[in-house]
Design a protein around this motif. Structure first.
Motif, short mmCIF file in Angstrom:
data_model
loop_
_atom_site.label_atom_id
_atom_site.label_comp_id
_atom_site.label_asym_id
_atom_site.label_seq_id
_atom_site.Cartn_x
_atom_site.Cartn_y
_atom_site.Cartn_z
N LEU B 132 1.07 -1.41 0.30
CA LEU B 132 0.07 -0.04 -0.10
C LEU B 132 1.01 1.36 -0.07
N ILE B 133 1.94 0.99 0.85
CA ILE B 133 2.60 2.46 0.82
C ILE B 133 3.31 2.15 -0.57
N SER B 134 3.90 1.31 -1.03
CA SER B 134 5.04 1.47 -2.62
C SER B 134 4.31 1.36 -3.62
N TRP B 135 2.93 0.75 -3.84
CA TRP B 135 2.73 1.36 -5.19
C TRP B 135 1.05 1.77 -4.92
N PRO B 136 0.81 3.00 -4.23
CA PRO B 136 -0.95 3.23 -3.48
C PRO B 136 -1.62 2.91 -4.90
N VAL B 137 -0.83 3.78 -5.78
CA VAL B 137 -2.02 3.62 -7.24
C VAL B 137 -2.62 2.09 -7.17
N GLN B 138 -1.62 1.53 -7.98
CA GLN B 138 -2.42 -0.34 -7.88
C GLN B 138 -2.91 -0.61 -6.99
N MET B 139 -2.37 -0.53 -5.53
CA MET B 139 -2.91 -0.43 -4.55
C MET B 139 -4.65 0.03 -4.07
N THR B 140 -5.17 0.80 -5.10
CA THR B 140 -6.40 1.25 -4.92
C THR B 140 -7.01 1.82 -5.73
N SER B 141 -7.01 1.00 -7.24
CA SER B 141 -7.63 0.39 -8.61
C SER B 141 -8.67 -0.64 -8.06
#
Ligand code: SF4
Ligand code: SF4
Lengths: 443, 329
Positions: B132-141
């Motif tokens: 979540l911290i490292s890839w916030p975009v991919q983790m919140t699509s």
């Protein structure tokens, strides 16, 4: 609601296969091995020598200090040898080997079956007779009974508690004694009550022995002061402190004896031995032993003379089944695994349990998964995982602080642990070390 | 006669061991897993396969080459970590990110502490928060359920209910957003969210399996829910147009997953009932605190991780000792 103790406890499979087998008497074999360390405390000292002739019931070894017990010859014959012999602990211990010739009883012993109800002995005489007869706790602890009958100065016994719980799975010796020797047990209890000067006796029996409860309840009406109390099945209810808690809701303080809360606890088998000693002048030379196991052909309860090698009992129960991997002296929760079958029956032998290789194997060990179940089941409110860890790390300070000395070695924690941790093995080590440390400190 | 075994008592053992506990947890996770396959389709299947396999492989390799011990993958705990990690990511997460997540979960979250039973933090949550911290975009699509069930690409994405709430000016406005599902849809899982967190009903089914088999006790779930309901309820009562009601909080943002499957992890939760109650209650409070006042829309993972850190302290609570408090009545 049936009574029971509140904290912890487990429900192992009961497997009381021998519960309907009537007590069968086994004749003593040619050679008898009478151990000299049959009681908790100091070993007894032999007073016979090689070549002496002895009668059945004759004193052959003396308990010379307060916490020790006399030993009597279980047969008549000649002393073959005074030697050492492997006992249930796996170590060689002093033994008197007697060669049997007939069965001539010592003078003054009443060997008839007639019930003697009238108690003529005085309080002091009872304690003396119990001591002279070499009676020890027959539940397995083998603590000399006369010691328990001498209430320390300043304390007062209020209740005599009779432990008829037999909470160990498989074992049925006490159960059969209650059914077949109920009256003798009742008189024995009254003798004990007289010795302790108490007016109330409570007999605690677990609910899985309904015939024993109803039989004893029925006959108890003709023995004043004795109440039979059914208890909910829960292991380890036969532990003194848990039994007292279950019956009268008193908690024996940590490190103290039951007399602290006005109780003296005696096993039901011991009550029978007391009856025989006081009413029939018959010393403790025989007891009931359960021989059982999942594959045992004839699960049995035998009346055997102390000193009989257990191989004979196994033979009478149909032999050792194929695939037997472990033989336990006592029950599966607290008994001791024994190395061979030449070991003789002693006063503390409540049962012989034969286990298959599969049953005898311990479960696979994993890391502790911190599930906390060991704590939940510990009847003493300890944290076994902590004590186990203290044992593994040889940290005796933590072992003492976390009250390893309170552990009653009931095994509930190790029985339950899903990770198969050898908790009790380590806790025993803790107790040994902490015990030494405390003794050194008090020197 | 053959050799006799000599070992200390007890000579019997209760049925079931650690691997059986793990198998029951896996079984309890299955309904929600199957549900996620239906809701999110092939994407969910892919996430599951990659996550579980990576966790097993990483545990095997680390145990064999770094810790140099006997293989521990047989105990089943790596499978659970893999499943829980998959439950906690969107179904369209790229495979390589999923693999990194598994490496962090197993490698950092578990094996670096010594493996099974030794880790202070829930490994799946460690992996998740790292992602979540490292890839916030991919983790919140967040792919939309059902509409995305067909393929692996071109999924329709949309916000989660908590995301909508965070973006809106108050609860009333959020609920009037056309993207906001109704409570019944939330209950079944027809809303944007991580693979396995969406269906409250299927997660509850799993929870019943674990409670009935006594793999978990009621203490943590009940106190967790109580903490969340009390705090969110108090806020809602103070201003029901601005703050979301407790039901909304319970049905969204992986609450059920956290309450029953993540917070109850034996290894990383307290060992005594009192500790469990405090732990659960605080998890509930913190979850709402983070959701309402924090920067992230959802707070379950952070709340549990924070409370994981307090477990050693909570484990200092001693049970009542027999014979300590004397009650001779
Ligand atoms: S710690 Fe001792 S008393 Fe407690 S369950 Fe284990 S063996 Fe029994
Ligand atoms: S029961 Fe075993 S695995 Fe569970 S906490 Fe105790 S020692 Fe650890």
């Amino acid at each position: 609601m049936l009574k029971t103790f509140k904290m912890g406890g487990v429900h192992p499979e009961e497997n009381k296969f021998a519960e309907n087998s009537r007590i069968e008497t086994i004749d003593a074999p040619e050679l008898m091995y009478v151990m000299l360390n049959q009681n908790l405390g100091a070993p007894s000292v032999a007073i016979v020598k090689k070549g002496d002739t002895v009668k059945t019931g004759q004193l052959i070894a003396k308990g010379e200090v307060f916490i020790s017990a006399n030993v009597h010859s279980p047969v008549s014959g000649t002393v073959e040898k005074i030697d050492s012999w492997t006992d249930a602990s796996g170590y060689r211990k002093p033994v008197i080997i007697i060669k049997k010739e007939g069965d001539v009883w010592d003078d003054g012993i009443d060997t008839s079956d007639s019930l003697v109800k009238e108690i003529s002995a005085s309080k002091e005489e009872i304690v003396e007779l119990v001591k002279a007869s070499g009676i020890v706790g027959l539940g397995g602890a083998t603590f000399p009974t006369h010691v328990k009958l001498m209430v320390p100065q300043g304390k007062k016994a209020e209740y005599l508690i009779i432990n008829a719980v037999e909470c160990e799975p498989y074992l049925t010796a006490d159960h059969r004694v209650m059914l077949e020797k109920g009256h003798e047990v009742m008189v024995g209890i009254q003798v004990l009550m007289k010795a302790l000067d108490v007016s109330k006796a409570l007999v605690g029996i677990e609910n899985n022995k309904p015939e024993a409860i109803s039989h004893l309840t029925k006959i108890a009406s003709s023995y004043p002061g004795i109440t039979v109390q059914g208890l909910k099945v829960k292991y380890p209810q036969g532990a003194e402190k848990q039994l007292i808690k279950a019956l009268i809701n008193r908690e024996v303080p940590s490190g103290k004896l039951p007399i602290e809360v006005g109780c003296v606890v005696q096993n039901v088998g011991t009550a029978l031995a007391v009856y025989e000693a006081v009413q029939k002048r018959k010393p403790l030379i025989e007891r009931v032993v359960t021989v059982t196991g999942k594959n045992v052909k004839k699960p049995s309860n035998f009346m055997v003379r102390v000193g009989t090698p257990i191989s004979l009992l196994l033979e009478k129960a149909g032999g050792i089944p194929d695939g037997t991997g472990k033989i336990v002296n006592g029950g599966p929760m607290m008994g001791k695994a024994i190395p061979n079958t030449d070991i003789p029956v002693t006063k503390g032998t409540s049962g012989i349990l034969l286990m298959t290789n599969k049953e005898a194997a311990r479960v696979k060990e994993y890391n502790c998964i911190r599930c906390g179940r060991c704590t939940t089941v510990c009847p003493m409110g300890l944290e076994p995982f902590l004590l186990g860890l203290a044992g593994e790390n040889l940290n005796w300070e933590i072992a003492e602080k976390e009250r390893s000395m309170d552990c009653i070695e009931c095994g509930s924690c190790q029985y339950t642990c899903p990770s198969g941790r050898p908790l009790l093995d380590n806790i025993r080590l803790c107790k040994l070390k902490v015990g030494q440390i405390i003794r050194n400190r008090n020197k | 006669m053959n050799m006799l075994t000599i070992s200390g008592s007890p000579h019997v053992h209760a049925r079931g061991d650690a691997s059986k506990i793990m198998r029951i947890v896996i079984l309890a996770l299955l309904p929600a897993m199957v549900g996620s396959f239906i809701l999110f389709g092939l994407g969910a299947v892919q996430v599951f396969l990659v996550s579980v396999l990576s966790c097993i492989v990483f545990e095997y390799l680390i145990q064999k080459f770094l810790l140099k011990g006997k293989s521990t993958i047989g105990d089943g705990s790596a499978i659970i970590t893999g499943m829980l990690l998959a439950f906690n990511v969107p179904s369209n997460l790229p495979i390589w990110i999923m693999i990194i997540g598994a490496l962090v979960a197993i490698g950092v979250g578990k094996m670096s502490f010594g493996g099974l039973g030794k880790n202070p933090f829930n490994p799946a949550l460690v992996g998740r928060v790292f992602l979540l911290i490292s890839w916030p975009v991919q983790m919140t699509s967040w792919p939309k359920p059902l509409s995305s069930a067909g393929g692996l690409t071109d999924v329709v994405t949309g916000p989660t209910p908590l995301g909508i709430l965070k973006e809106s000016d108050g609860f009333a406005q959020a609920m009037s957003n056309t993207n906001m599902p109704d409570y019944i849809s939330m209950l079944w899982g027809n809303m944007g969210g991580s693979v396995g967190e969406v269906s409250a009903i299927l997660l509850l089914l799993g929870a019943i399996i674990m409670l009935a088999t006594r793999v978990i006790t009621w203490h943590i779930p009940v106190s967790f829910l109580a903490g969340a309901v009390l705090f969110s309820g108090a806020l809602w009562l103070s201003d029901s147009t601005y703050y979301a009601d407790p039901v909304f909080h319970l049905l969204t943002g992986g609450m059920m997953l956290g309450v029953f499957f993540m917070a109850t992890d034996m290894v990383t939760s307290p060992m005594n009932p009192v500790g469990m109650l405090i732990f659960g209650f605080m998890c509930g409070l913190l979850t709402i605190l983070i959701r309402v006042f924090g920067a992230y829309p959802e707070g379950v993972s952070f709340a549990i991780l924070i409370m994981n850190a307090f477990v050693p302290l909570l484990n200092k609570i001693k049970p009542k000792r027999f014979g300590e408090v004397v009650n001779n009545g």
